[in-house]
Write a protein that holds these residues in place. Sequence first.
Motif, PDB file in Angstrom:
ATOM      1  N   ALA A 103       0.823  -1.211   0.000  1.00 13.35           N
ATOM      2  CA  ALA A 103       0.000   0.000   0.000  1.00 13.35           C
ATOM      3  C   ALA A 103       0.855   1.259   0.000  1.00 13.35           C
ATOM      4  N   TYR A 104       2.135   1.101   0.361  1.00 14.60           N
ATOM      5  CA  TYR A 104       3.076   2.226   0.384  1.00 14.60           C
ATOM      6  C   TYR A 104       4.272   1.848  -0.483  1.00 14.60           C
ATOM      7  N   PRO A 105       4.155   1.994  -1.793  1.00 12.58           N
ATOM      8  CA  PRO A 105       5.174   1.465  -2.705  1.00 12.58           C
ATOM      9  C   PRO A 105       6.561   2.096  -2.561  1.00 12.58           C
ATOM     10  N   GLU A 106       6.655   3.297  -2.004  1.00  9.42           N
ATOM     11  CA  GLU A 106       7.959   3.942  -1.849  1.00  9.42           C
ATOM     12  C   GLU A 106       8.610   3.645  -0.495  1.00  9.42           C
ATOM     13  N   LEU A 107       7.897   2.935   0.370  1.00  9.11           N
ATOM     14  CA  LEU A 107       8.457   2.577   1.672  1.00  9.11           C
ATOM     15  C   LEU A 107       9.418   1.400   1.524  1.00  9.11           C
ATOM     16  N   GLU A 108      10.537   1.460   2.211  1.00 11.88           N
ATOM     17  CA  GLU A 108      11.421   0.313   2.371  1.00 11.88           C
ATOM     18  C   GLU A 108      11.231  -0.187   3.801  1.00 11.88           C
ATOM     19  N   ASP A 109      10.710  -1.402   3.951  1.00 11.46           N
ATOM     20  CA  ASP A 109      10.452  -1.910   5.302  1.00 11.46           C
ATOM     21  C   ASP A 109      11.548  -2.842   5.808  1.00 11.46           C
ATOM     22  N   PHE A 110      12.592  -3.050   4.999  1.00 10.21           N
ATOM     23  CA  PHE A 110      13.729  -3.883   5.394  1.00 10.21           C
ATOM     24  C   PHE A 110      14.999  -3.331   4.758  1.00 10.21           C
ATOM     25  N   GLY A 111      16.094  -3.397   5.513  1.00 16.63           N
ATOM     26  CA  GLY A 111      17.394  -3.041   4.952  1.00 16.63           C
ATOM     27  C   GLY A 111      18.501  -3.655   5.785  1.00 16.63           C
ATOM     28  N   ASP A 112      19.605  -3.999   5.149  1.00 15.33           N
ATOM     29  CA  ASP A 112      20.780  -4.441   5.898  1.00 15.33           C
ATOM     30  C   ASP A 112      22.045  -4.056   5.146  1.00 15.33           C
ATOM     31  N   ALA A 113      23.171  -4.124   5.850  1.00 13.13           N
ATOM     32  CA  ALA A 113      24.436  -3.720   5.227  1.00 13.13           C
ATOM     33  C   ALA A 113      25.599  -4.320   6.000  1.00 13.13           C
ATOM     34  N   THR A 114      26.715  -4.451   5.307  1.00 13.03           N
ATOM     35  CA  THR A 114      27.975  -4.901   5.901  1.00 13.03           C
ATOM     36  C   THR A 114      29.044  -3.873   5.568  1.00 13.03           C
ATOM     37  N   LEU A 115      29.827  -3.491   6.592  1.00 13.93           N
ATOM     38  CA  LEU A 115      30.886  -2.503   6.423  1.00 13.93           C
ATOM     39  C   LEU A 115      32.185  -3.039   7.002  1.00 13.93           C
ATOM     40  N   VAL A 116      33.303  -2.504   6.524  1.00 15.90           N
ATOM     41  CA  VAL A 116      34.608  -2.765   7.125  1.00 15.90           C
ATOM     42  C   VAL A 116      35.275  -1.423   7.399  1.00 15.90           C
ATOM     43  N   GLY A 117      35.764  -1.257   8.621  1.00 10.88           N
ATOM     44  CA  GLY A 117      36.368   0.004   9.016  1.00 10.88           C
ATOM     45  C   GLY A 117      37.808   0.135   8.591  1.00 10.88           C
ATOM     46  N   ASP A 118      38.342   1.335   8.703  1.00  9.16           N
ATOM     47  CA  ASP A 118      39.717   1.581   8.286  1.00  9.16           C
ATOM     48  C   ASP A 118      40.730   0.912   9.199  1.00  9.16           C
ATOM     49  N   ASN A 119      40.276   0.407  10.357  1.00 11.85           N
ATOM     50  CA  ASN A 119      41.169  -0.336  11.239  1.00 11.85           C
ATOM     51  C   ASN A 119      40.923  -1.850  11.174  1.00 11.85           C
ATOM     52  N   GLY A 120      40.118  -2.283  10.215  1.00  7.20           N
ATOM     53  CA  GLY A 120      39.853  -3.700  10.032  1.00  7.20           C
ATOM     54  C   GLY A 120      38.635  -4.221  10.747  1.00  7.20           C
ATOM     55  N   ALA A 121      38.033  -3.454  11.639  1.00  2.00           N
ATOM     56  CA  ALA A 121      36.812  -3.880  12.319  1.00  2.00           C
ATOM     57  C   ALA A 121      35.665  -3.973  11.322  1.00  2.00           C
ATOM     58  N   THR A 122      34.696  -4.832  11.616  1.00  4.03           N
ATOM     59  CA  THR A 122      33.595  -5.026  10.685  1.00  4.03           C
ATOM     60  C   THR A 122      32.251  -4.798  11.362  1.00  4.03           C
ATOM     61  N   GLN A 123      31.234  -4.595  10.537  1.00  3.65           N
ATOM     62  CA  GLN A 123      29.868  -4.399  11.024  1.00  3.65           C
ATOM     63  C   GLN A 123      28.883  -5.104  10.115  1.00  3.65           C
ATOM     64  N   TYR A 124      27.863  -5.705  10.732  1.00  4.73           N
ATOM     65  CA  TYR A 124      26.642  -6.086  10.024  1.00  4.73           C
ATOM     66  C   TYR A 124      25.486  -5.477  10.796  1.00  4.73           C
ATOM     67  N   PHE A 125      24.541  -4.872  10.081  1.00  3.70           N
ATOM     68  CA  PHE A 125      23.340  -4.394  10.753  1.00  3.70           C
ATOM     69  C   PHE A 125      22.106  -4.644   9.914  1.00  3.70           C
ATOM     70  N   ARG A 126      20.989  -4.773  10.621  1.00  6.30           N
ATOM     71  CA  ARG A 126      19.686  -4.915   9.978  1.00  6.30           C
ATOM     72  C   ARG A 126      18.724  -3.933  10.609  1.00  6.30           C
ATOM     73  N   VAL A 127      17.951  -3.238   9.778  1.00  3.47           N
ATOM     74  CA  VAL A 127      16.885  -2.359  10.247  1.00  3.47           C
ATOM     75  C   VAL A 127      15.593  -2.751   9.538  1.00  3.47           C
ATOM     76  N   ASP A 128      14.462  -2.566  10.228  1.00  4.61           N
ATOM     77  CA  ASP A 128      13.196  -2.995   9.617  1.00  4.61           C
ATOM     78  C   ASP A 128      12.024  -2.338  10.321  1.00  4.61           C
ATOM     79  N   TRP A 129      10.863  -2.507   9.709  1.00  4.74           N
ATOM     80  CA  TRP A 129       9.606  -1.996  10.266  1.00  4.74           C
ATOM     81  C   TRP A 129       8.659  -3.165  10.562  1.00  4.74           C
ATOM     82  N   PHE A 130       9.163  -4.184  11.236  1.00  6.82           N
ATOM     83  CA  PHE A 130       8.385  -5.397  11.483  1.00  6.82           C
ATOM     84  C   PHE A 130       8.221  -5.732  12.961  1.00  6.82           C
ATOM     85  N   THR A 131       8.273  -4.768  13.854  1.00  4.73           N
ATOM     86  CA  THR A 131       7.996  -5.036  15.263  1.00  4.73           C
ATOM     87  C   THR A 131       6.559  -5.512  15.416  1.00  4.73           C
TER      88      THR A 131
END
Length: 361
Positions: free
Chosen positions: A231-259
């Motif tokens: 019903a809301y075609p421009e809404l993104e209800d899920f997203g995730d990403a993986t990053l690597v920092g300049d010191n070698g540390a890494t991240q994975y995160f997920r965000v969503d609208w599914f509570t």
Amino acid sequence: MSRNDGMLYAPTYEAKPVVKPGEFIFAAIALDHGHIYGMCNGLIEAGAELKWVYDPDSVKVKSFMDRYPGVRAARSAEEILEDPEVRMVAAAAIPSERGPLGLKVMGHGKDYFTDKTPFTTLEQLEAARVQSARTKQKYMVYFSERLHVESAIYAGQLIRQGAIGRPLQVIGLGPHRLNAANRPEWFFQREKYGGILCDIGSHQIEQFLYYCGCTDATVLHSKVANYNNCAYPELEDFGDATLVGDNGATQYFRVDWFTPDGLSTWGDGRTMIMGTEGYIELRKYTDIGRSSTPDHVFWADSQGEHYEHVASKIGYPFFGELILDGLNRTEFAMTQAHVFKAAELCLQAQAKAIHLSPILK
């Protein structure tokens, strides 16, 4: 503070002023997002004086003035910007309007404190970088999921104390309740809210940079989808990403609208931080099935297993530090480089994201 709607998240804490009455005057412009109340609460509790409010919507202004008796309603934004007593403007405009408003505020010789996400385009970010450097004014951001969460602050203290050694990875989970019927029209317009990774993903990337001590990072891959809100075609209800920092540390995160409706709070936000000598888990807003209270911190290290319930024990030091930074032109609360890098990375994650097809039922 609403526990059911993250848009109305506005924590309070006992007043701990860092300045004398009248020493730091600020104003509020643009009441489009409820986070403006959390921003103002934090500044007032730290001793700032709220003098003005302006928004073209008189209903929003009245509600704001009911919450903060004594604040004056300005006839225009210019009336605030031209007041020499005002040192900082706090604002929670529509996301796509936050960057342009910041340029105007800094151009009038005042620091700017905006709700996240601070920008919706890389062009807005670059313009703010130029304006901040030219005017020497601050462009600060309310990353509430760290700055206004006691468990997140406590985790930073544990890391600085060396509790888990050198941080190597951050995993962040940022679910939110949609409450679609209560959302404004702009919330569903991609050009105005910027996309899910740009919006609530900005919290996650900022925390990664902070906890792991990164000054830069690379977005390895990212994804977005509208799985269940046709019903809301421009809404993104899920997203995730993986990053690597300049010191070698890494991240994975997920965000969503599914509570789910049955959860006691607007989102079961969690952060896991792994280090060379231990790890920390934050259950920020609830401990599902056991306690509906916020701010549960679990960690393990060489000495054993630990748990602290830190709600109402830590406070929110960012706001006092921000006030003193404004007066002394220092950068103890947050550096300008950190703000702009977090913003840049969330915009890059959004721009690079693969758009997943909806799951067919």
